[in-house]
Design an enzyme around this catalytic site. Structure first.
Site, PDB file in Angstrom:
ATOM      1  N   ASP A  37       0.868  -1.169   0.000  1.00 15.03           N
ATOM      2  CA  ASP A  37       0.000   0.000   0.000  1.00 15.03           C
ATOM      3  C   ASP A  37       0.914   1.231   0.000  1.00 15.03           C
ATOM      4  O   ASP A  37       2.132   1.132   0.125  1.00 15.03           O
ATOM      5  CB  ASP A  37      -0.983  -0.004   1.177  1.00 15.03           C
TER       6      ASP A  37
HETATM    7  C1  NOJ Z   1      -3.836   4.002  -0.117  1.00 13.72           C
HETATM    8  C2  NOJ Z   1      -5.039   3.130  -0.026  1.00 13.72           C
HETATM    9  O1  NOJ Z   1      -5.049   2.433   1.200  1.00 13.72           O
HETATM   10  C3  NOJ Z   1      -5.137   2.138  -1.154  1.00 13.72           C
HETATM   11  O2  NOJ Z   1      -6.352   1.464  -1.053  1.00 13.72           O
HETATM   12  C4  NOJ Z   1      -4.989   2.823  -2.469  1.00 13.72           C
HETATM   13  O3  NOJ Z   1      -5.117   1.894  -3.518  1.00 13.72           O
HETATM   14  C5  NOJ Z   1      -3.636   3.509  -2.515  1.00 13.72           C
HETATM   15  N1  NOJ Z   1      -3.560   4.495  -1.449  1.00 13.72           N
HETATM   16  C6  NOJ Z   1      -3.387   4.188  -3.852  1.00 13.72           C
HETATM   17  O4  NOJ Z   1      -4.176   5.297  -3.974  1.00 13.72           O
END
Ligand code: NOJ
Length: 747
Positions: free
Chosen positions: A287
């Site tokens: 993430d």
């Molecule tokens: C953080 C989020 O938790 C995730 O779900 C997302 O895909 C990424 N950022 C990219 O934006």
């Protein structure tokens, strides 16, 4: 240089580079092609493939800014970009990648969570439809629109089970139930990925957040998770397993630690479960910044250790933390990370690039004409409207106040959302210059629906977060002049979503007071609630005659709302999450265990497992939702009172549309294992069927159970069924059910 020329040069380079290998390039399998490319790569280029940067267009986390991204792309040090949108922009960056030594194409990823150009209802709202095929179609349209705009990869579906509505990210998932969640996970993966990866209308899916992110303590985003492995396996993992089985190309790990080990550096999750037991062949991405965030967790000292922990645990790509690009080379040179791990990660990433056809033509997703056609396809709006209708939950309808007559003389439309255009798009939606001409506000939808003899009156009443009651007088005056009032309240689009945890989940500001003031006029009031999560609105639930839960329904919200308000669509949605009475009941879910001192009823509070100040039950239970008609259930009949493994049992009920309107019912089957070697939930959803019945019509609905359907994880984490007594429940929600006992015998 023209695009065709560029593509030609690229193909030529690939062929030349691969000449050294004996099999002709075009005859090779993808695995052989991947090996050929891998063979040509330097260690730096391999690490580059494991590195992903944000495109500076939108950020959901801190952007690292050291170094020049564009130069790094030209040097083959970037494998993927996120948040780069549009044909032109993706083409520009892909051209840069074509200047790198090996010309390995970039993958473009983005959060396409509930539609792209056409915004669909938020995932939680779609889950309320319980219409698996419709949910799949929604993902299909999102994929087509995104793929036409240069996107290869969506960071969806989010398949986290969520039992805590304080957690803002409940809006992105399918709610609290693993059975429903698994069906939806599969439908979304298949919808995004279409017939096969490599088709130009398919995007790679990404099941996230692996794992257990939905159980963040206290509903606070990014927080720790502490749970038994049995709960992990039984409740939180099934939708991930379903996504893997459905062929999800990628998985994203998550911000939380699970029992003290950050998910990003969690070997048990990524190597043992995902790649080991589930034989997942795709790749995993971290993430946003989560590799580096293991430092703040206190799990590693620095990026060097973070990269080592993540890559060893099976995290193939580093999203925006720059830990891999900075330290993996040294880690390999120092023998701390074996080259085989790097090769494995790169092989997985390159495989997907080949499967997507990007080595044949890195620009195949950059096509202006296709983008224009897809983006202006009116069918997409129609499909979104049908999805939105199916997502609206009718929570209350006293004396048949709804549906409204299209020839009602005067309707007062009140509230901070009734005229708003973008508020119904919700979190994780995108802005376009022509938004206001495409998005249908509730006001516009209602205006289109009613005849020329109906007068619509308007008053805002208050802003979403207002503390001022200054607008109440006008709203009350407007309401007093109307035959009926439709009052639209709720959460702003940025109040549920990532980093949007709330400790109180009431209607924000003075909105519930506005409802009280309007209700005091004595006019019939319909309240519509926009939100990304279950909210608490007890006074409204007790006093207002009609309530529609309208979530965030997307581009066509106003049309769908009007369809439901005026009876062109008879509401059919059912809650995918329990709605609590107070925050003090959270976490709240229907499939809880029985305690040693269960309360018999709401009055039974002495020395039993109960609150002394309120019932245990939620305000609205899982699976609940009304219709403009009513359904009655006959007693359940069983094909046999006892069966054994290898045999089956069929339970049948007759469902009757006992009202005067045609409508759809979702017939739900729950089971309870009465005595187990570990305590079992009081109910578990095991099946459901949606049937459409004309007024007065009856239909038999049957469910067949096998011993396999009664499996659970015992204390050794073995997935078993145990002979014994069970109860089976069938009804229109998790609470109002008919029941019958049966026995599973030994073989
Ligand atoms: C953080 C989020 O938790 C995730 O779900 C997302 O895909 C990424 N950022 C990219 O934006």
């Amino acid at each position: 240089m023209s695009n065709a020329l560029k593509t030609g040069c690229f193909a030529l380079l690939c062929c030349c580079s691969l000449l050294s290998l004996r099999v002709p390039a075009q005859k090779k399998t993808i695995a052989q092609k991947v090996d050929s490319v891998l063979h040509l790569m330097t260690l730096e280029e391999k690490i580059g493939q494991m590195n992903q940067y944000n495109g500076d267009w939108a950020a959901t986390g801190p952007i690292t800014s050291d170094g020049d991204k564009q130069d790094q792309i030209r040097q083959g040090q970037v494998g993927s970009m996120l948040n780069v949108t549009g044909v032109e922009h993706t083409r520009q960056l892909q051209e840069m990648a074509m200047h790198s030594r090996l010309k390995i194409p970039l993958l473009f990823g983005q959060d396409i969570i509930h539609g792209y150009r056409t915004t669909f209802p938020i995932p939680l709202a779609e889950a309320a439809s319980w219409d698996i095929a419709a949910i799949g179609s929604s993902a299909r349209i999102a994929a087509k629109e995104a793929a036409a705009a240069g996107v290869h990869w969506t960071f969806a579906p989010m398949v986290d089970i969520a039992r805590d509505p304080r957690w803002g990210r409940v809006m992105e998932g399918a709610g609290e139930d693993p059975y429903l969640g698994s069906l939806i996970a599969k439908a979304r993966v298949k919808g995004f990925q279409g017939k096969k990866l490599g088709d130009t209308d398919a995007v790679m899916a990404c099941a996230k957040h692996f794992a257990a992110y939905g159980a963040a303590i206290g509903g606070r985003d990014y927080n720790s998770v502490d749970m038994s492995l049995r709960t992990l396996w039984e409740i939180y993992l099934p939708p991930f397993k379903a996504a893997a089985d459905a062929g999800a190309a990628t998985f994203m790990n998550s911000f939380n630690d699970l029992n003290g080990i950050p998910a990003t550096g969690n070997r048990y999750l990524q190597r043992e479960i995902l790649r080991g037991k589930w034989k997942f062949k795709g790749f995993t991405v971290s993430d946003w910044g989560s590799v580096g965030e293991m430092i703040a967790h206190g799990y590693v000292k620095d990026k060097y250790e973070a990269a080592r922990a993540a890559v060893t645990a099976g995290c193939d790509m580093d999203m925006e933390s720059r830990s891999y690009i900075k330290t993996l080379r040294t880690l390999v040179k120092e023998g701390k990370v074996p080259l085989t791990l790097i090769d494995d990660a790169v092989r997985r990433i390159l495989t997907k690039k080949f499967e997507m056809g990007l080595f044949d033509d890195p620009f195949r997703f950059c096509n202006e004409e296709r983008a224009a056609a897809e983006w202006n396809d009116p069918d997409n709006l129609q499909i979104a409207r049908r999805m939105a209708e199916k997502s609206i939950v009718l929570l209350k309808n006293e004396n048949g106040l709804l549906p409204l007559s299209k020839s009602t003389r005067t309707i007062a439309l009140i509230g901070p959302f009734i005229r708003s255009v973008r508020a119904n798009l919700g979190f994780w939606s995108y802005e376009y210059p022509d938004d206001s001409s495409r998005i249908v506000s509730p006001w516009a939808g209602i205006q289109k629906k009613v005849g020329g003899n109906t007068t619509l009156l308007y008053a805002k009443g208050c802003e979403i977060l207002d503390t001022s009651r200054a607008g109440f007088a006008e709203a009350v005056a407007v309401a007093s002049r109307a035959d009926v009032v439709v009052l639209n309240v709720g959460e702003a689009p940025d109040m549920s979503g990532e980093a949007k945890s709330r400790s109180t989940i009431r209607l924000p500001g003075v909105q519930e007071e506005l409802i009280k003031a309007i209700q005091a006029t004595g006019k019939p009031v319909v309240v519509m609630i926009n939100a990304g999560r279950p909210l608490i609105f007890n006074w409204t639930a007790d006093h207002v005659p009609a309530i529609l839960y309208t979530w965030w329904l997307g581009t066509t919200a106003g049309d769908a709302i009007a369809d439901v308000l005026f009876g062109d669509y008879n509401p059919s949605a059912r809650l995918p999450m329990s709605f609590p009475r107070t925050e003090g009941q959270i976490p709240i879910y229907y499939n809880h265990f029985s305690t040693g001192r269960p309360a018999k009823n709401d009055q039974d509070v002495n020395y039993v497992s109960a609150y002394t100040d309120l019932p245990n039950d939620p305000e609205f239970p899982f699976g609940f939702g009304l219709s403009y008609t009513s359904f009655s259930y006959s007693d359940i009949s069983l094909s046999t009172a006892a069966f054994k493994p290898g045999q089956s049992l069929t339970a049948t009920v007759t469902v009757t549309n006992s009202g005067t309107t045609d409508g759809q019912e979702t017939v739900q089957l729950y089971v309870r294992d009465l005595v187990g070697s570990v305590v079992r939930p009081v109910k578990e959803l095991k099946g459901f069927e949606q049937i459409f019945l004309k007024a007065g019509e009856s239909q038999k609905v049957s469910f067949t159970l096998h011993a396999e359907d009664l499996r659970f994880y015992n204390d050794k984490l073995e997935y078993i069924f145990e002979p014994g007594e069970f109860r089976l429940y069938i009804g229109g929600n998790s609470k109002d059910v008919k029941e019958k006992g049966f026995i599973l015998n030994r073989e």
